[in-house]
Design a protein around this motif. Structure first.
Motif, PDB file in Angstrom:
ATOM      1  N   PRO A  16       6.340   6.164   0.255  1.00  0.00           N
ATOM      2  CA  PRO A  16       6.365   4.777   0.709  1.00  0.00           C
ATOM      3  C   PRO A  16       6.844   3.801  -0.348  1.00  0.00           C
ATOM      4  O   PRO A  16       7.471   2.794  -0.040  1.00  0.00           O
ATOM      5  CB  PRO A  16       4.903   4.510   1.090  1.00  0.00           C
ATOM      6  CG  PRO A  16       4.120   5.483   0.265  1.00  0.00           C
ATOM      7  CD  PRO A  16       4.980   6.693   0.190  1.00  0.00           C
ATOM      8  N   ALA A  17       6.540   4.066  -1.617  1.00  0.00           N
ATOM      9  CA  ALA A  17       6.925   3.121  -2.659  1.00  0.00           C
ATOM     10  C   ALA A  17       8.438   3.029  -2.795  1.00  0.00           C
ATOM     11  O   ALA A  17       8.989   1.969  -3.091  1.00  0.00           O
ATOM     12  CB  ALA A  17       6.292   3.525  -3.989  1.00  0.00           C
ATOM     13  N   LEU A  18       9.140   4.155  -2.587  1.00  0.00           N
ATOM     14  CA  LEU A  18      10.587   4.131  -2.691  1.00  0.00           C
ATOM     15  C   LEU A  18      11.217   3.306  -1.576  1.00  0.00           C
ATOM     16  O   LEU A  18      12.286   2.735  -1.738  1.00  0.00           O
ATOM     17  CB  LEU A  18      11.127   5.567  -2.635  1.00  0.00           C
ATOM     18  CG  LEU A  18      10.786   6.469  -3.830  1.00  0.00           C
ATOM     19  CD1 LEU A  18      11.302   7.875  -3.572  1.00  0.00           C
ATOM     20  CD2 LEU A  18      11.383   5.923  -5.107  1.00  0.00           C
ATOM     21  N   ALA A  19      10.561   3.244  -0.424  1.00  0.00           N
ATOM     22  CA  ALA A  19      11.128   2.566   0.731  1.00  0.00           C
ATOM     23  C   ALA A  19      10.837   1.070   0.752  1.00  0.00           C
ATOM     24  O   ALA A  19      11.388   0.339   1.563  1.00  0.00           O
ATOM     25  CB  ALA A  19      10.584   3.216   2.008  1.00  0.00           C
ATOM     26  N   LEU A  20       9.965   0.594  -0.136  1.00  0.00           N
ATOM     27  CA  LEU A  20       9.597  -0.813  -0.132  1.00  0.00           C
ATOM     28  C   LEU A  20      10.765  -1.716  -0.540  1.00  0.00           C
ATOM     29  O   LEU A  20      11.589  -1.337  -1.375  1.00  0.00           O
ATOM     30  CB  LEU A  20       8.446  -1.068  -1.106  1.00  0.00           C
ATOM     31  CG  LEU A  20       7.038  -0.724  -0.630  1.00  0.00           C
ATOM     32  CD1 LEU A  20       6.046  -0.941  -1.762  1.00  0.00           C
ATOM     33  CD2 LEU A  20       6.646  -1.567   0.568  1.00  0.00           C
ATOM     34  N   ASP A  21      10.793  -2.911   0.015  1.00  0.00           N
ATOM     35  CA  ASP A  21      11.756  -3.935  -0.398  1.00  0.00           C
ATOM     36  C   ASP A  21      11.159  -4.672  -1.595  1.00  0.00           C
ATOM     37  O   ASP A  21      10.564  -5.742  -1.459  1.00  0.00           O
ATOM     38  CB  ASP A  21      12.031  -4.895   0.758  1.00  0.00           C
ATOM     39  CG  ASP A  21      12.943  -6.055   0.341  1.00  0.00           C
ATOM     40  OD1 ASP A  21      13.603  -5.933  -0.715  1.00  0.00           O
ATOM     41  OD2 ASP A  21      12.964  -7.072   1.059  1.00  0.00           O
ATOM     42  N   PRO A  26       7.108 -10.862  -5.691  1.00  0.00           N
ATOM     43  CA  PRO A  26       7.080 -11.642  -6.943  1.00  0.00           C
ATOM     44  C   PRO A  26       6.751 -10.758  -8.142  1.00  0.00           C
ATOM     45  O   PRO A  26       5.972  -9.812  -8.039  1.00  0.00           O
ATOM     46  CB  PRO A  26       5.966 -12.667  -6.697  1.00  0.00           C
ATOM     47  CG  PRO A  26       5.802 -12.732  -5.211  1.00  0.00           C
ATOM     48  CD  PRO A  26       6.132 -11.366  -4.703  1.00  0.00           C
ATOM     49  N   ALA A  27       7.344 -11.066  -9.287  1.00  0.00           N
ATOM     50  CA  ALA A  27       7.117 -10.312 -10.513  1.00  0.00           C
ATOM     51  C   ALA A  27       6.388 -11.171 -11.539  1.00  0.00           C
ATOM     52  O   ALA A  27       6.565 -12.392 -11.590  1.00  0.00           O
ATOM     53  CB  ALA A  27       8.436  -9.833 -11.097  1.00  0.00           C
ATOM     54  N   LYS A  28       5.567 -10.539 -12.342  1.00  0.00           N
ATOM     55  CA  LYS A  28       4.873 -11.204 -13.439  1.00  0.00           C
ATOM     56  C   LYS A  28       5.149 -10.425 -14.716  1.00  0.00           C
ATOM     57  O   LYS A  28       4.992  -9.209 -14.753  1.00  0.00           O
ATOM     58  CB  LYS A  28       3.369 -11.264 -13.192  1.00  0.00           C
ATOM     59  CG  LYS A  28       2.577 -11.914 -14.336  1.00  0.00           C
ATOM     60  CD  LYS A  28       1.096 -11.934 -14.041  1.00  0.00           C
ATOM     61  CE  LYS A  28       0.314 -12.556 -15.205  1.00  0.00           C
ATOM     62  NZ  LYS A  28       0.674 -13.957 -15.433  1.00  0.00           N
ATOM     63  N   LYS A  98       4.991  -5.768 -10.539  1.00  0.00           N
ATOM     64  CA  LYS A  98       4.935  -6.182  -9.145  1.00  0.00           C
ATOM     65  C   LYS A  98       3.872  -5.355  -8.434  1.00  0.00           C
ATOM     66  O   LYS A  98       3.721  -4.162  -8.718  1.00  0.00           O
ATOM     67  CB  LYS A  98       6.280  -5.970  -8.444  1.00  0.00           C
ATOM     68  CG  LYS A  98       7.418  -6.814  -8.995  1.00  0.00           C
ATOM     69  CD  LYS A  98       8.704  -6.592  -8.183  1.00  0.00           C
ATOM     70  CE  LYS A  98       9.824  -7.494  -8.671  1.00  0.00           C
ATOM     71  NZ  LYS A  98      11.054  -7.386  -7.831  1.00  0.00           N
ATOM     72  N   VAL A  99       3.135  -5.983  -7.534  1.00  0.00           N
ATOM     73  CA  VAL A  99       2.132  -5.262  -6.753  1.00  0.00           C
ATOM     74  C   VAL A  99       2.339  -5.561  -5.273  1.00  0.00           C
ATOM     75  O   VAL A  99       2.663  -6.694  -4.893  1.00  0.00           O
ATOM     76  CB  VAL A  99       0.691  -5.626  -7.180  1.00  0.00           C
ATOM     77  CG1 VAL A  99       0.393  -5.098  -8.572  1.00  0.00           C
ATOM     78  CG2 VAL A  99       0.459  -7.123  -7.142  1.00  0.00           C
ATOM     79  N   ALA A 100       2.175  -4.541  -4.456  1.00  0.00           N
ATOM     80  CA  ALA A 100       2.365  -4.707  -3.013  1.00  0.00           C
ATOM     81  C   ALA A 100       1.471  -3.712  -2.290  1.00  0.00           C
ATOM     82  O   ALA A 100       1.002  -2.730  -2.870  1.00  0.00           O
ATOM     83  CB  ALA A 100       3.825  -4.488  -2.623  1.00  0.00           C
ATOM     84  N   GLN A 101       1.226  -3.979  -1.028  1.00  0.00           N
ATOM     85  CA  GLN A 101       0.459  -3.055  -0.192  1.00  0.00           C
ATOM     86  C   GLN A 101       1.271  -2.748   1.061  1.00  0.00           C
ATOM     87  O   GLN A 101       1.909  -3.625   1.647  1.00  0.00           O
ATOM     88  CB  GLN A 101      -0.905  -3.632   0.167  1.00  0.00           C
ATOM     89  CG  GLN A 101      -0.861  -5.057   0.703  1.00  0.00           C
ATOM     90  CD  GLN A 101      -2.220  -5.581   1.070  1.00  0.00           C
ATOM     91  OE1 GLN A 101      -3.024  -4.902   1.703  1.00  0.00           O
ATOM     92  NE2 GLN A 101      -2.483  -6.820   0.692  1.00  0.00           N
ATOM     93  N   GLU A 102       1.257  -1.486   1.427  1.00  0.00           N
ATOM     94  CA  GLU A 102       2.027  -1.046   2.588  1.00  0.00           C
ATOM     95  C   GLU A 102       1.468   0.282   3.049  1.00  0.00           C
ATOM     96  O   GLU A 102       1.115   1.141   2.231  1.00  0.00           O
ATOM     97  CB  GLU A 102       3.510  -0.903   2.207  1.00  0.00           C
ATOM     98  CG  GLU A 102       4.440  -0.586   3.372  1.00  0.00           C
ATOM     99  CD  GLU A 102       4.618   0.919   3.549  1.00  0.00           C
ATOM    100  OE1 GLU A 102       5.068   1.311   4.637  1.00  0.00           O
ATOM    101  OE2 GLU A 102       4.294   1.679   2.625  1.00  0.00           O
ATOM    102  N   GLY A 103       1.319   0.429   4.351  1.00  0.00           N
ATOM    103  CA  GLY A 103       0.848   1.690   4.891  1.00  0.00           C
ATOM    104  C   GLY A 103      -0.530   2.077   4.415  1.00  0.00           C
ATOM    105  O   GLY A 103      -0.830   3.265   4.272  1.00  0.00           O
ATOM    106  N   ASP A 300      -3.952 -13.234 -11.288  1.00  0.00           N
ATOM    107  CA  ASP A 300      -2.709 -13.028 -12.005  1.00  0.00           C
ATOM    108  C   ASP A 300      -1.713 -12.236 -11.165  1.00  0.00           C
ATOM    109  O   ASP A 300      -0.504 -12.473 -11.222  1.00  0.00           O
ATOM    110  CB  ASP A 300      -2.986 -12.275 -13.311  1.00  0.00           C
ATOM    111  CG  ASP A 300      -3.949 -13.004 -14.229  1.00  0.00           C
ATOM    112  OD1 ASP A 300      -3.825 -14.223 -14.350  1.00  0.00           O
ATOM    113  OD2 ASP A 300      -4.840 -12.346 -14.786  1.00  0.00           O
ATOM    114  N   LEU A 301      -2.214 -11.274 -10.410  1.00  0.00           N
ATOM    115  CA  LEU A 301      -1.372 -10.402  -9.602  1.00  0.00           C
ATOM    116  C   LEU A 301      -1.859 -10.433  -8.162  1.00  0.00           C
ATOM    117  O   LEU A 301      -3.040 -10.227  -7.905  1.00  0.00           O
ATOM    118  CB  LEU A 301      -1.431  -8.965 -10.130  1.00  0.00           C
ATOM    119  CG  LEU A 301      -0.943  -8.759 -11.574  1.00  0.00           C
ATOM    120  CD1 LEU A 301      -1.380  -7.402 -12.098  1.00  0.00           C
ATOM    121  CD2 LEU A 301       0.583  -8.889 -11.647  1.00  0.00           C
ATOM    122  N   ILE A 302      -0.979 -10.688  -7.223  1.00  0.00           N
ATOM    123  CA  ILE A 302      -1.333 -10.750  -5.813  1.00  0.00           C
ATOM    124  C   ILE A 302      -0.512  -9.696  -5.064  1.00  0.00           C
ATOM    125  O   ILE A 302       0.722  -9.727  -5.060  1.00  0.00           O
ATOM    126  CB  ILE A 302      -1.063 -12.150  -5.218  1.00  0.00           C
ATOM    127  CG1 ILE A 302      -1.906 -13.191  -5.974  1.00  0.00           C
ATOM    128  CG2 ILE A 302      -1.382 -12.168  -3.733  1.00  0.00           C
ATOM    129  CD1 ILE A 302      -1.643 -14.627  -5.541  1.00  0.00           C
TER     130      ILE A 302
END
Length: 306
Positions: A16-21, A26-28, A98-103, A300-302
């Motif tokens: 899943p991480a490879l498929a993320l946009d 946002p980057a910190k 960068k942090v994200a949530q998916e699946g 700091d990270l969302i």
């Protein structure tokens, strides 16, 4: 569903991480600096000018955020807390996080250039290791000092560690904390069980990488010692373009014990480390403590939802 369609689905489900946009996330910038042999005991001692503030509850980043690169430069050359400096070792590594949530998973992505790293020849298998520690608010020492909540004077490769193999640990598990570390005498077994049952431990995720090979993932906990959990629910991906590494650590939001539940509405404390130049236990880079939340909030990270 035919076999071809099922195989395609399985590929996307496991990567899943490879498929993320990631371009829309946002980057910190997080500066990881060379800490030398600066232990928690040193932080709390009279040798550290900020010790009184730390003892009164002030967090490290309240004084040192934006000073990481200068601190690394002081420590890497042996001016302080480093009896065996490595010539030409870079003082810091800036990482774009960068942090994200998916699946149903949390993905943490670090992009960095580690610079020209002298080969310490401590870890022959992996040139670089990227680690994140995570606490869910149960450890005040993690909110206040990040990774330093587990780094002690008497751990292996530290000033009072001698030839021992003592790993990272939490002071709360020890009966006699002191300036030279807390040794191996633990508090009562019933108290240890109570702490573990309530989740008073640090969790870590790690990617072990080397050029031309797939990343190897590991995960575990730090309580009375550092324990790597077999078949931990952590995955890792790493790519290298020129001198830039992109490393993604992922884990389900819901995971079995001893891993923590990661939920919206809660603030988590995280710290990052990079072992570059075939290092192990020593000569690495660390960040100050940083806060993380899901969806939205003051942190700091969302982790945005994709």
């Amino acid at each position: 569903m035919n076999r071809t369609a099922l195989a395609t689905l399985m590929v996307f489900a496991t990567t899943p991480a490879l498929a993320l946009d990631w371009g829309s996330v946002p980057a910190k910038e997080v500066a990881l600096f060379y800490p030398g042999q600066s232990s928690l005991e040193w932080v709390l001692s009279g040798d550290h000018g900020g010790a009184p503030k730390v003892k009164n509850g002030k967090a490290c980043k309240e004084c040192h955020l934006s000073e990481e690169k200068d601190m690394g430069a002081t420590l890497v050359n042996g001016s302080k807390n480093e009896p065996a400096p490595i010539a030409a070792k870079p003082a810091f590594i800036p990482a774009m996080v960068k942090v994200a949530q998916e699946g149903g998973k949390l993905h943490v992505r670090l992009e960095f250039k580690e610079g020209a790293q002298p080969n310490s020849k401590m870890d022959p298998d992996f040139a670089t290791k990227v680690t994140m520690m995570l606490d869910d608010g149960k450890l005040p020492e993690a909110a206040q000092a990040g990774c330093w909540g587990t780094c002690h004077e008497d751990a292996a490769k530290m000033p009072a560690g001698g030839a021992g193999e003592r790993t990272k640990y939490l002071n709360r598990t020890r009966a006699k904390p002191g300036r030279q570390g807390a040794g191996d005498e633990l508090v009562a077994a019933a108290e240890l069980e109570k702490m573990q049952a309530s989740g008073q431990l640090m969790e870590y995720w790690q990617a072990r990488i080397k050029p031309g090979a797939a990343a190897v993932a590991a995960g575990g906990t730090i309580f009375d010692k550092r324990v790597e959990v077999k078949n931990a629910p952590v995955t890792a991906e790493a790519t290298q373009a020129g001198d830039t590494w992109t490393v993604t650590l992922s884990r389900p939001l819901a995971a079995p014990a001893p891993f923590k539940a990661i939920e919206a509405g809660k603030t988590y404390n995280v710290g990052f480390a990079i072992h570059a130049g075939h290092t192990a236990r020593r000569f690495h880079y660390v960040s100050l403590e940083h806060s993380l939340v899901l969806d939205k909030g003051d942190a700091d990270l969302i982790a945005v939802k994709k």
